[in-house]
Design a protein around this motif. Structure first.
Motif, PDB file in Angstrom:
ATOM      1  N   VAL A 303     -31.281  -9.950  59.326  1.00 10.85           N
ATOM      2  CA  VAL A 303     -31.139 -11.098  60.219  1.00 10.85           C
ATOM      3  C   VAL A 303     -30.021 -12.026  59.755  1.00 10.85           C
ATOM      4  CG1 VAL A 303     -32.291 -13.197  61.024  1.00 10.85           C
ATOM      5  CG2 VAL A 303     -33.503 -11.017  61.067  1.00 10.85           C
ATOM      6  N   LEU A 304     -29.974 -12.340  58.459  1.00 13.11           N
ATOM      7  CA  LEU A 304     -28.967 -13.273  57.957  1.00 13.11           C
ATOM      8  C   LEU A 304     -27.559 -12.699  58.069  1.00 13.11           C
ATOM      9  CD1 LEU A 304     -30.706 -14.843  54.814  1.00 13.11           C
ATOM     10  CD2 LEU A 304     -30.562 -15.732  57.144  1.00 13.11           C
ATOM     11  N   VAL A 305     -27.398 -11.433  57.755  1.00 12.70           N
ATOM     12  CA  VAL A 305     -26.060 -10.820  57.832  1.00 12.70           C
ATOM     13  C   VAL A 305     -25.608 -10.714  59.286  1.00 12.70           C
ATOM     14  CG1 VAL A 305     -24.725  -8.719  57.391  1.00 12.70           C
ATOM     15  CG2 VAL A 305     -26.298  -9.574  55.655  1.00 12.70           C
ATOM     16  N   CYS A 306     -26.501 -10.301  60.190  1.00  9.97           N
ATOM     17  CA  CYS A 306     -26.137 -10.205  61.606  1.00  9.97           C
ATOM     18  C   CYS A 306     -25.772 -11.574  62.180  1.00  9.97           C
ATOM     19  CB  CYS A 306     -27.292  -9.600  62.406  1.00  9.97           C
ATOM     20  SG  CYS A 306     -27.502  -7.818  62.190  1.00  9.97           S
ATOM     21  N   ALA A 307     -26.582 -12.598  61.858  1.00 10.44           N
ATOM     22  CA  ALA A 307     -26.296 -13.943  62.362  1.00 10.44           C
ATOM     23  C   ALA A 307     -24.953 -14.439  61.826  1.00 10.44           C
ATOM     24  CB  ALA A 307     -27.414 -14.899  61.964  1.00 10.44           C
ATOM     25  N   PHE A 308     -24.670 -14.159  60.570  1.00 17.01           N
ATOM     26  CA  PHE A 308     -23.410 -14.589  59.959  1.00 17.01           C
ATOM     27  C   PHE A 308     -22.222 -13.984  60.697  1.00 17.01           C
ATOM     28  CE2 PHE A 308     -19.935 -14.258  56.924  1.00 17.01           C
ATOM     29  CZ  PHE A 308     -19.935 -15.494  56.297  1.00 17.01           C
ATOM     30  N   PHE A 309     -22.268 -12.683  60.947  1.00 15.90           N
ATOM     31  CA  PHE A 309     -21.124 -12.016  61.566  1.00 15.90           C
ATOM     32  C   PHE A 309     -20.987 -12.368  63.045  1.00 15.90           C
ATOM     33  CE2 PHE A 309     -20.951  -9.702  57.701  1.00 15.90           C
ATOM     34  CZ  PHE A 309     -19.656  -9.236  57.607  1.00 15.90           C
ATOM     35  N   THR A 310     -22.103 -12.484  63.777  1.00 14.11           N
ATOM     36  CA  THR A 310     -22.009 -12.835  65.195  1.00 14.11           C
ATOM     37  C   THR A 310     -21.471 -14.248  65.369  1.00 14.11           C
ATOM     38  OG1 THR A 310     -23.860 -11.375  65.731  1.00 14.11           O
ATOM     39  CG2 THR A 310     -23.304 -13.051  67.353  1.00 14.11           C
ATOM     40  N   THR A 311     -21.802 -15.135  64.442  1.00 13.96           N
ATOM     41  CA  THR A 311     -21.295 -16.502  64.506  1.00 13.96           C
ATOM     42  C   THR A 311     -19.775 -16.527  64.542  1.00 13.96           C
ATOM     43  OG1 THR A 311     -23.216 -17.404  63.353  1.00 13.96           O
ATOM     44  CG2 THR A 311     -21.198 -18.709  63.283  1.00 13.96           C
ATOM     45  N   PHE A 312     -19.138 -15.672  63.755  1.00 11.90           N
ATOM     46  CA  PHE A 312     -17.683 -15.722  63.656  1.00 11.90           C
ATOM     47  C   PHE A 312     -16.981 -14.769  64.618  1.00 11.90           C
ATOM     48  CE2 PHE A 312     -18.826 -17.855  59.764  1.00 11.90           C
ATOM     49  CZ  PHE A 312     -17.866 -18.852  59.692  1.00 11.90           C
ATOM     50  N   THR A 313     -17.607 -13.667  64.995  1.00 11.55           N
ATOM     51  CA  THR A 313     -16.962 -12.776  65.968  1.00 11.55           C
ATOM     52  C   THR A 313     -17.232 -13.226  67.391  1.00 11.55           C
ATOM     53  OG1 THR A 313     -18.867 -11.278  66.027  1.00 11.55           O
ATOM     54  CG2 THR A 313     -17.145 -10.799  64.414  1.00 11.55           C
ATOM     55  N   GLY A 314     -18.359 -13.923  67.610  1.00 11.27           N
ATOM     56  CA  GLY A 314     -18.706 -14.379  68.953  1.00 11.27           C
ATOM     57  C   GLY A 314     -19.199 -13.283  69.854  1.00 11.27           C
ATOM     58  N   ALA A 315     -19.377 -12.083  69.338  1.00 10.29           N
ATOM     59  CA  ALA A 315     -19.770 -10.943  70.166  1.00 10.29           C
ATOM     60  C   ALA A 315     -20.845 -10.141  69.449  1.00 10.29           C
ATOM     61  CB  ALA A 315     -18.562 -10.047  70.466  1.00 10.29           C
ATOM     62  N   SER A 316     -22.040 -10.106  70.030  1.00 10.17           N
ATOM     63  CA  SER A 316     -23.126  -9.358  69.408  1.00 10.17           C
ATOM     64  C   SER A 316     -22.813  -7.871  69.358  1.00 10.17           C
ATOM     65  CB  SER A 316     -24.424  -9.591  70.180  1.00 10.17           C
ATOM     66  OG  SER A 316     -24.305  -9.151  71.518  1.00 10.17           O
ATOM     67  N   GLY A 317     -22.010  -7.395  70.302  1.00 12.09           N
ATOM     68  CA  GLY A 317     -21.660  -5.986  70.312  1.00 12.09           C
ATOM     69  C   GLY A 317     -20.913  -5.567  69.067  1.00 12.09           C
ATOM     70  N   VAL A 318     -19.992  -6.409  68.602  1.00 14.28           N
ATOM     71  CA  VAL A 318     -19.251  -6.104  67.376  1.00 14.28           C
ATOM     72  C   VAL A 318     -20.218  -5.986  66.205  1.00 14.28           C
ATOM     73  CG1 VAL A 318     -17.517  -6.972  65.752  1.00 14.28           C
ATOM     74  CG2 VAL A 318     -17.167  -7.244  68.212  1.00 14.28           C
ATOM     75  N   THR A 319     -21.208  -6.880  66.146  1.00 15.39           N
ATOM     76  CA  THR A 319     -22.181  -6.859  65.050  1.00 15.39           C
ATOM     77  C   THR A 319     -22.996  -5.578  65.066  1.00 15.39           C
ATOM     78  OG1 THR A 319     -22.319  -9.273  65.089  1.00 15.39           O
ATOM     79  CG2 THR A 319     -24.124  -8.091  64.042  1.00 15.39           C
ATOM     80  N   ILE A 320     -23.498  -5.206  66.229  1.00 13.91           N
ATOM     81  CA  ILE A 320     -24.324  -3.995  66.320  1.00 13.91           C
ATOM     82  C   ILE A 320     -23.508  -2.755  65.965  1.00 13.91           C
ATOM     83  CG2 ILE A 320     -25.595  -2.499  67.917  1.00 13.91           C
ATOM     84  CD1 ILE A 320     -26.452  -5.058  69.400  1.00 13.91           C
ATOM     85  N   LEU A 321     -22.317  -2.660  66.496  1.00 14.37           N
ATOM     86  CA  LEU A 321     -21.494  -1.473  66.258  1.00 14.37           C
ATOM     87  C   LEU A 321     -21.011  -1.401  64.812  1.00 14.37           C
ATOM     88  CD1 LEU A 321     -19.372  -1.452  69.547  1.00 14.37           C
ATOM     89  CD2 LEU A 321     -21.352  -0.047  69.006  1.00 14.37           C
ATOM     90  N   ALA A 322     -20.649  -2.565  64.232  1.00 12.41           N
ATOM     91  CA  ALA A 322     -20.076  -2.570  62.889  1.00 12.41           C
ATOM     92  C   ALA A 322     -21.135  -2.480  61.803  1.00 12.41           C
ATOM     93  CB  ALA A 322     -19.233  -3.831  62.696  1.00 12.41           C
ATOM     94  N   LEU A 323     -22.296  -3.118  62.000  1.00 13.63           N
ATOM     95  CA  LEU A 323     -23.291  -3.223  60.933  1.00 13.63           C
ATOM     96  C   LEU A 323     -24.507  -2.322  61.137  1.00 13.63           C
ATOM     97  CD1 LEU A 323     -23.318  -7.098  60.339  1.00 13.63           C
ATOM     98  CD2 LEU A 323     -21.908  -5.361  59.252  1.00 13.63           C
ATOM     99  N   GLY A 324     -24.647  -1.750  62.327  1.00 10.25           N
ATOM    100  CA  GLY A 324     -25.828  -0.939  62.608  1.00 10.25           C
ATOM    101  C   GLY A 324     -26.013   0.187  61.606  1.00 10.25           C
ATOM    102  N   GLY A 325     -24.934   0.902  61.299  1.00 10.45           N
ATOM    103  CA  GLY A 325     -25.018   2.019  60.366  1.00 10.45           C
ATOM    104  C   GLY A 325     -25.323   1.581  58.946  1.00 10.45           C
ATOM    105  N   LEU A 326     -24.906   0.380  58.550  1.00 11.41           N
ATOM    106  CA  LEU A 326     -25.164  -0.121  57.197  1.00 11.41           C
ATOM    107  C   LEU A 326     -26.589  -0.637  57.038  1.00 11.41           C
ATOM    108  CD1 LEU A 326     -21.865  -2.157  56.548  1.00 11.41           C
ATOM    109  CD2 LEU A 326     -22.522   0.013  55.493  1.00 11.41           C
ATOM    110  N   LEU A 327     -27.106  -1.296  58.079  1.00  7.51           N
ATOM    111  CA  LEU A 327     -28.398  -1.970  57.962  1.00  7.51           C
ATOM    112  C   LEU A 327     -29.582  -1.086  58.333  1.00  7.51           C
ATOM    113  CD1 LEU A 327     -27.343  -5.446  59.385  1.00  7.51           C
ATOM    114  CD2 LEU A 327     -27.920  -4.899  57.018  1.00  7.51           C
ATOM    115  N   MET A 328     -29.355  -0.038  59.111  1.00  3.59           N
ATOM    116  CA  MET A 328     -30.453   0.861  59.467  1.00  3.59           C
ATOM    117  C   MET A 328     -31.120   1.469  58.216  1.00  3.59           C
ATOM    118  SD  MET A 328     -32.330   2.361  61.805  1.00  3.59           S
ATOM    119  CE  MET A 328     -31.586   2.587  63.408  1.00  3.59           C
TER     120      MET A 328
END
Length: 639
Positions: A303-328
């Motif tokens: 949750v903290l890492v996703c919130a951090f990255f979405t805050t600065f990219t402004g796009a939840s899609g970037v967070t899911i695509l970029a971090l999904g493989g790392l956090l799963m």
């Protein structure tokens, strides 16, 4: 006579040579576009820094404000053209994914035909607007006429149209269909009908069909604005077309030149610098070293890492695509099932939307202020979103802690050596929000300069990571990454610019006034209005992209908020929280599609996995709506 069977015959070799030349030319042109938009973003980042430095000497860069605004215009058009080049223009419909054979071909031809009509109509309007007496020989800065900078609009729309034609079919005869149909539609609409209103609904139906068939979102919104202005604005026949297309172009130019919009590409650029390297791994290591040994530690990390990255990219899609493989793997190693892990990542991807300096907060402040009914500063809107954003984060973590299987809870003591190493490794990333927030709230820098400082700091982090950690080839990687940022920003700004034409028509037709009259006559209490607003906004979140929804819907609800005495900051956070909920709402929430793509699962499985988080978000949105103190306390404290 030459032998046709001779392998050295020019007839045999000409086609491969032509294909090779075309491929090479395309690569050179694509590289040029990438470098141009990267340079524009780089200048946008550096110019405010020069202003900060020169201010100490009571000096500055002449014409810097106008230069930044026109660089935003360039990024909007160039980014849109790059999105078209990569066939990644944002579309509302996924219906075409289920079509095969002739049906898919027919859908592409229909969507491309209407797209060509709308795109070239706006492009022609831009050309005519530049050549009006209003522009003339006005000089902007460095003695360069303003029309030179504005010329990017017709050129950009021309590139958009040509690339839409190219992707409309696999052969030239298929590509001719949208060309001929688009030209026919244009000449039909430029004909001086006396009773034009009878053609409006058939044109709207055609536009809706094209949107279902996959037409880009900017075509759907811009086309609606063109058709409504064309048929329902009451212009005289001889003026109707010229006023319609020039008004659309003038609105596009006026909105994208808004000074506050400069912050949008800069904060997005900071996010892209952050996501390019190993920052996510360092942050995951740090948070995991602290919380990994407690119940729900894996969820806290996610949750903290996703919130951090979405805050600065402004796009939840970037967070899911970029971090999904790392956090799963992090979630599954803690005992969460694959289904629960997918649901958590799908929901957590949008959690940073309410934290400063996320892009939707910036856009809401710009559009709400543009209504002239309220006046909002970025600082107030940023402060207003902080506590509601934290509430959603804590509720998501609480659900994850409760959901973790008891058998997989391993309470390990803190490893202070690992925490120290992880903290030192992630120290640069941890300072980014501190730098951004200090620049925003200290008063030493304007919002644009604060965005520039944030982007430059993230750029320095990227350089250190690329050169010292990953040993990457910066010369190749940097333009590609910055052009990807420009693609996202350009695509969003293009949608926003054409959406303002629709907003202008709604205001011209007095739709907000009619809604206010209806609400006052029908809805008796503020609480009942908020309940109706929640229901309407959840529906909007299901059907519209968050950025286009801000442009189209905010001008309609701000007058209603004023009538019912709702604080405009509170109204904005309610609005964005509901749209954040829309990311998860089936059947067409954007996060659902992205998670399905990222994890290779059917939509039905992703929807089932996301339902618990959807319920958590619903409760959070209701609390944000009916407890205004959560939103208004911080802005009031800092006044």
């Amino acid at each position: 006579m030459e032998n046709a069977d001779d392998p050295s015959s020019p007839n045999q070799n000409s086609q491969p040579e032509i294909m090779g030349w075309a491929t090479k030319s395309h690569a050179i042109w694509a590289s040029t576009e990438n470098w141009l938009i990267s340079t524009a973003l780089g200048v946008m980042m550096v110019l405010p820094l020069l202003e900060i430095a020169l201010r100490r000497f009571n000096s500055g860069v002449s014409g810097s404000a106008e230069m930044l605004q026109h660089l935003v215009l360039f990024v909007a058009m160039a980014g849109g053209a790059i999105a078209a080049r990569e066939n990644r223009l944002l579309s509302l419909s996924t219906f075409t994914a289920f079509l095969k054979g002739p049906w898919a071909t027919a859908a592409r031809s229909l969507s491309a035909s209407v797209s060509v009509f709308v795109t070239f109509s706006i492009g022609i309007g831009c050309y005519q607007f530049i050549n009006t007496g209003f522009i003339g020989d006005e000089v902007l800065f460095f003695g360069v006429p303003v029309w030179v900078f504005m010329a990017v609009m017709p050129v950009g729309f021309a590139l958009l149209g040509l690339r839409i034609i190219w992707f409309s079919g696999s052969s030239w005869h298929l590509r001719l269909i949208p060309v001929m149909a688009g030209v026919a539609l244009y000449f039909f609409c430029t004909h001086s009908f006396e009773d034009v209103e009878g053609f409006v609904w058939p044109m709207i139906v055609l536009l809706i069909l094209a949107t279902i068939a996959g037409a880009p979102l900017y075509v759907a919104i811009g086309g609606m604005a063109l058709i409504m202005n064309w048929g329902w604005s009451g212009y005289f026949p001889e003026e109707r077309v010229e006023i319609t297309i020039q008004t659309q172009s003038q609105t596009l130019y006026g909105f994208i030149s808004n000074p506050l919009l400069v912050t949008l590409p800069l904060f997005t650029l900071a996010g892209y610098f952050l996501t390019q390297g190993d920052s996510s791994k360092r942050l995951i290591r740090l948070i995991h070293s602290i919380f990994g040994g407690v119940r729900g530690g894996a969820v806290i990390v996610t949750v903290l890492v996703c919130a951090f990255f979405t805050t600065f990219t402004g796009a939840s899609g970037v967070t899911i695509l970029a971090l999904g493989g790392l956090l799963m793997p992090v979630l599954q190693s803690a005992g969460y099932s694959e289904r629960s892990s997918i649901g958590m990542l799908t929901g957590a991807g949008s959690l940073g939307v309410l934290f400063p300096p996320c892009l939707p907060l910036i856009l809401y402040a710009v559009v709400a202020t543009n209504t002239k009914l309220v006046s909002l500063s970025l600082t107030d809107v940023f402060l207003g979103g902080a506590i509601p954003g934290a509430l959603l984060v804590l509720m998501t973590i609480a659900w994850g802690v409760w959901k973790q299987p008891q058998a997989n809870i391993v309470r390990a003591p803190l490893d202070w050596v690992e925490i120290r190493k992880a903290f030192i490794g992630a120290l640069g990333e941890l300072f980014l929000p501190i730098v951004a927030l200090f620049a925003l709230f200290s008063g030493f820098a304007t919002p644009i300069e604060a965005a520039s400082v944030s982007a430059f700091y993230a750029f320095l982090l990227y350089l250190v990571d690329a050169r010292c950690v990953r040993k990457a080839r910066i010369r190749n990687e940097l333009p590609q990454m910055m052009s990807e940022c420009g693609l996202l920003v350009g695509g969003v700004l293009l949608i926003l610019g054409v959406a303002m034409g629709l907003t202008d028509y709604l205001i011209f037709a007095m739709i907000p006034d009619q809604m206010v009259d209806w609400a006052q006559a029908t809805i008796e209490s503020k609480l009942l209005f908020l309940l109706a607003l929640n229901g309407a906004l959840i529906l909007v979140g299901c059907l519209m992209d968050i950025f286009s929804a801000i442009i189209v819907i905010v001008p309609l609800i701000v007058p209603l908020g004023v009538v019912f005495g709702i604080d405009p900051i509170h109204l904005g956070i309610i609005f964005l929280a509901n749209l954040q909920l829309g990311y998860l709402t089936p059947p067409i929430g954007m996060n659902l599609f992205l998670a399905s793509y990222r994890f290779g699962k059917p939509m039905s499985e992703v929807i089932k996995a996301s339902l618990p988080l959807l319920a958590v978000f619903v409760i959070g949105v209701l609390l944000i709506t009916y407890v205004p103190f959560l939103t208004t306390w911080l802005p009031g404290l800092f006044k």
